[in-house]
Design a protein around this motif. Structure first.
Motif, PDB file in Angstrom:
ATOM      1  N   ILE A  34       0.856  -1.184   0.000  1.00  0.00           N
ATOM      2  CA  ILE A  34       0.000   0.000   0.000  1.00  0.00           C
ATOM      3  C   ILE A  34       0.894   1.237   0.000  1.00  0.00           C
ATOM      4  CG2 ILE A  34      -1.948  -1.064   1.225  1.00  0.00           C
ATOM      5  CD1 ILE A  34      -0.966   0.325   3.767  1.00  0.00           C
ATOM      6  N   PRO A  35       0.385   2.373  -0.528  1.00  0.00           N
ATOM      7  CA  PRO A  35       1.186   3.600  -0.509  1.00  0.00           C
ATOM      8  C   PRO A  35       1.518   4.022   0.928  1.00  0.00           C
ATOM      9  CG  PRO A  35      -0.690   3.828  -1.994  1.00  0.00           C
ATOM     10  CD  PRO A  35      -0.904   2.561  -1.226  1.00  0.00           C
ATOM     11  N   ARG A  36       2.706   4.513   1.131  1.00  0.00           N
ATOM     12  CA  ARG A  36       3.137   4.976   2.456  1.00  0.00           C
ATOM     13  C   ARG A  36       2.214   6.095   2.954  1.00  0.00           C
ATOM     14  NH1 ARG A  36       8.000   4.961   5.401  1.00  0.00           N
ATOM     15  NH2 ARG A  36       9.083   3.915   3.672  1.00  0.00           N
ATOM     16  N   ALA A  37       1.767   6.949   2.036  1.00  0.00           N
ATOM     17  CA  ALA A  37       0.894   8.058   2.422  1.00  0.00           C
ATOM     18  C   ALA A  37      -0.408   7.546   3.021  1.00  0.00           C
ATOM     19  CB  ALA A  37       0.610   8.951   1.213  1.00  0.00           C
ATOM     20  N   ASP A  38      -0.951   6.424   2.477  1.00  0.00           N
ATOM     21  CA  ASP A  38      -2.194   5.875   3.024  1.00  0.00           C
ATOM     22  C   ASP A  38      -1.996   5.380   4.463  1.00  0.00           C
ATOM     23  OD1 ASP A  38      -3.211   6.420   0.591  1.00  0.00           O
ATOM     24  OD2 ASP A  38      -3.494   4.321  -0.049  1.00  0.00           O
ATOM     25  N   ALA A  39      -0.814   4.846   4.760  1.00  0.00           N
ATOM     26  CA  ALA A  39      -0.542   4.262   6.080  1.00  0.00           C
ATOM     27  C   ALA A  39      -0.453   5.308   7.183  1.00  0.00           C
ATOM     28  CB  ALA A  39       0.748   3.451   6.044  1.00  0.00           C
ATOM     29  N   GLU A  40      -0.340   6.595   6.803  1.00  0.00           N
ATOM     30  CA  GLU A  40      -0.267   7.641   7.828  1.00  0.00           C
ATOM     31  C   GLU A  40      -1.558   7.710   8.643  1.00  0.00           C
ATOM     32  OE1 GLU A  40       0.738  11.268   5.902  1.00  0.00           O
ATOM     33  OE2 GLU A  40       2.840  10.696   5.540  1.00  0.00           O
ATOM     34  N   ALA A  41      -2.654   7.179   8.123  1.00  0.00           N
ATOM     35  CA  ALA A  41      -3.920   7.178   8.865  1.00  0.00           C
ATOM     36  C   ALA A  41      -3.884   6.194  10.031  1.00  0.00           C
ATOM     37  CB  ALA A  41      -5.074   6.829   7.916  1.00  0.00           C
ATOM     38  N   ALA A  42      -2.944   5.248   9.990  1.00  0.00           N
ATOM     39  CA  ALA A  42      -2.833   4.248  11.065  1.00  0.00           C
ATOM     40  C   ALA A  42      -1.365   3.991  11.370  1.00  0.00           C
ATOM     41  CB  ALA A  42      -3.533   2.945  10.660  1.00  0.00           C
ATOM     42  N   PRO A  43      -0.708   4.931  12.052  1.00  0.00           N
ATOM     43  CA  PRO A  43       0.727   4.760  12.363  1.00  0.00           C
ATOM     44  C   PRO A  43       1.012   3.534  13.220  1.00  0.00           C
ATOM     45  CG  PRO A  43      -0.222   6.580  13.618  1.00  0.00           C
ATOM     46  CD  PRO A  43      -1.244   6.186  12.603  1.00  0.00           C
ATOM     47  N   CYS A  44      -0.046   2.972  13.856  1.00  0.00           N
ATOM     48  CA  CYS A  44       0.151   1.784  14.693  1.00  0.00           C
ATOM     49  C   CYS A  44       0.649   0.602  13.871  1.00  0.00           C
ATOM     50  CB  CYS A  44      -1.151   1.406  15.390  1.00  0.00           C
ATOM     51  SG  CYS A  44      -2.560   1.243  14.264  1.00  0.00           S
ATOM     52  N   ASP A  57      10.791   0.420  -3.586  1.00  0.00           N
ATOM     53  CA  ASP A  57      10.197   1.754  -3.749  1.00  0.00           C
ATOM     54  C   ASP A  57       9.850   2.294  -2.363  1.00  0.00           C
ATOM     55  OD1 ASP A  57       8.798   4.036  -4.356  1.00  0.00           O
ATOM     56  OD2 ASP A  57       7.655   3.116  -5.994  1.00  0.00           O
ATOM     57  N   SER A  58      10.555   3.325  -1.948  1.00  0.00           N
ATOM     58  CA  SER A  58      10.367   3.857  -0.587  1.00  0.00           C
ATOM     59  C   SER A  58       9.014   4.515  -0.377  1.00  0.00           C
ATOM     60  CB  SER A  58      11.477   4.871  -0.275  1.00  0.00           C
ATOM     61  OG  SER A  58      11.425   5.965  -1.192  1.00  0.00           O
ATOM     62  N   ASP A  59       8.256   4.750  -1.440  1.00  0.00           N
ATOM     63  CA  ASP A  59       6.935   5.359  -1.292  1.00  0.00           C
ATOM     64  C   ASP A  59       5.852   4.328  -0.979  1.00  0.00           C
ATOM     65  OD1 ASP A  59       7.870   7.910  -1.757  1.00  0.00           O
ATOM     66  OD2 ASP A  59       7.590   7.763  -3.936  1.00  0.00           O
ATOM     67  N   TRP A  60       6.249   3.064  -0.910  1.00  0.00           N
ATOM     68  CA  TRP A  60       5.280   1.995  -0.657  1.00  0.00           C
ATOM     69  C   TRP A  60       5.698   1.180   0.568  1.00  0.00           C
ATOM     70  CZ3 TRP A  60       0.911   0.888  -3.765  1.00  0.00           C
ATOM     71  CH2 TRP A  60       0.772   1.733  -4.875  1.00  0.00           C
TER      72      TRP A  60
END
Length: 328
Positions: A34-44, A57-60
């Motif tokens: 999943i995109p790293r940006a999407d994961a910001e919604a659940a840092p846990c 790819d560091s963005d994923w």
């Protein structure tokens, strides 16, 4: 500041994965990443190591397989369980030779137990109190002043008893009537099944629960106590308590230090009796629950009332006056 805020963790454990975290982890497992940006919604997810950076790819972010994540968390728990199991087996093996020995005489093995140290005394009291089902009898001599800590310990023990309907009867010395901390403690049980009486003289502390077990100190510093479970001894101590209880005055009955027709108060009669028995001021004060200065003030008033000019003459005048022959 904005960047730091996005890394705040959710206040939950891995066993209570939040809705956003569950959804994103499921998507990552279905899609492989999943995109790293999407994961910001659940840092846990990164905190619990359920996602890790995609090496290509560091963005994923890629998901850690559930079986791997589960094993990582179960391993230390299973290790701890194994350690506790090993310890329980070792303890059983250690005590097993003694179990057959103690079973040979269960009638008196725990009739009298010496408890050393306040921690062990309080632990035994807490256990017996938790098992108490009907009534607790206590004799609580006061020192020159009651400590707040001691009263709080008593409150923590007595309150659960009252709440489950256990009757409590407590004996204090008359001086407890003038102790604001003690009165505040008693007031908390004004509507419960608790009765409080006072008497002029008490010798030592005593606690009896359900006619089954009794506790009494065997040293002045109260660092050593006896736990008695001998039926005969407990019944005898109950008779001693009832004897004193029948001669005590309800705490709500007013002050007992009224002046008798001979001009001597009840407390001074008690002091006179102890003086004639040969007790020193410190011992009299301790038995009547007052400080030595107050005790000596009463002795001075007693000497004045009897016209005594010396301590030796006071004892003689007490004996000659006949005040100890009167029923006070």
């Amino acid at each position: 500041m904005g960047k730091k805020d996005t890394k705040e963790t959710h206040p939950h454990s891995v066993t209570e994965l939040c809705e956003a975290g569950s959804r994103l982890y499921a998507n990552a497992l279905r899609n492989g990443r999943i995109p790293r940006a999407d994961a910001e919604a659940a840092p846990c997810l990164t905190e619990f190591a359920l996602l890790h950076p995609d090496p290509d790819d560091s963005d994923w972010l890629r998901p850690v397989p559930p079986s791997v994540a589960l094993a990582q968390r179960l391993t230390p728990i299973e290790r701890e369980i194994s350690e506790h199991r090993r310890l329980s087996i070792a303890l059983t093996e250690t005590f097993e030779p003694f179990l057959t020995l103690s079973a040979q005489d269960t009638s008196s093995g725990h009739a009298i137990t010496v408890l050393e140290g306040l921690d062990r005394i309080n632990a035994a009291l807490d256990l017996a109190t938790a098992e108490c089902a009907s009534e607790m009898l206590t004799i609580q001599p006061s020192g020159p002043r009651s400590t707040e800590k001691r009263l709080m310990e008593a409150l923590e023990r007595d309150k659960p008893l009252i709440e489950r309907g256990v009757r409590i009867r407590t004996l204090y010395q008359h001086t407890a009537r003038y102790n604001s901390e003690r009165l505040a403690y008693v007031e908390q049980f004004a509507n419960g099944k608790a009765e409080y009486r006072t008497i002029d003289e008490l010798v030592e502390r005593l606690i009896i629960l359900d006619e089954t077990v009794a506790f009494l100190p065997i040293r002045d510093d109260r660092q050593t106590a006896l736990e008695l479970r001998h039926t005969g001894l407990v019944r005898y101590l109950i008779k001693v308590f009832e004897f004193m209880w029948s001669r005590a005055v309800p705490l709500t009955a007013g002050a007992p230090y009224e002046t008798a027709p001979d001009g001597i108060t009840d407390i001074q009669h008690s002091i006179a009796k102890l003086l004639v028995e040969g007790h020193v001021d410190e011992a009299i004060a301790r038995r009547l629950g007052m400080n030595v200065r107050t005790c000596r003030a009463h002795i001075a008033k007693l000497a004045s009332a009897l016209g005594s000019g010396s301590r030796a003459q006071l004892g003689y005048l007490i004996a000659q006056s006949g005040i100890l022959d009167q029923d006070h």
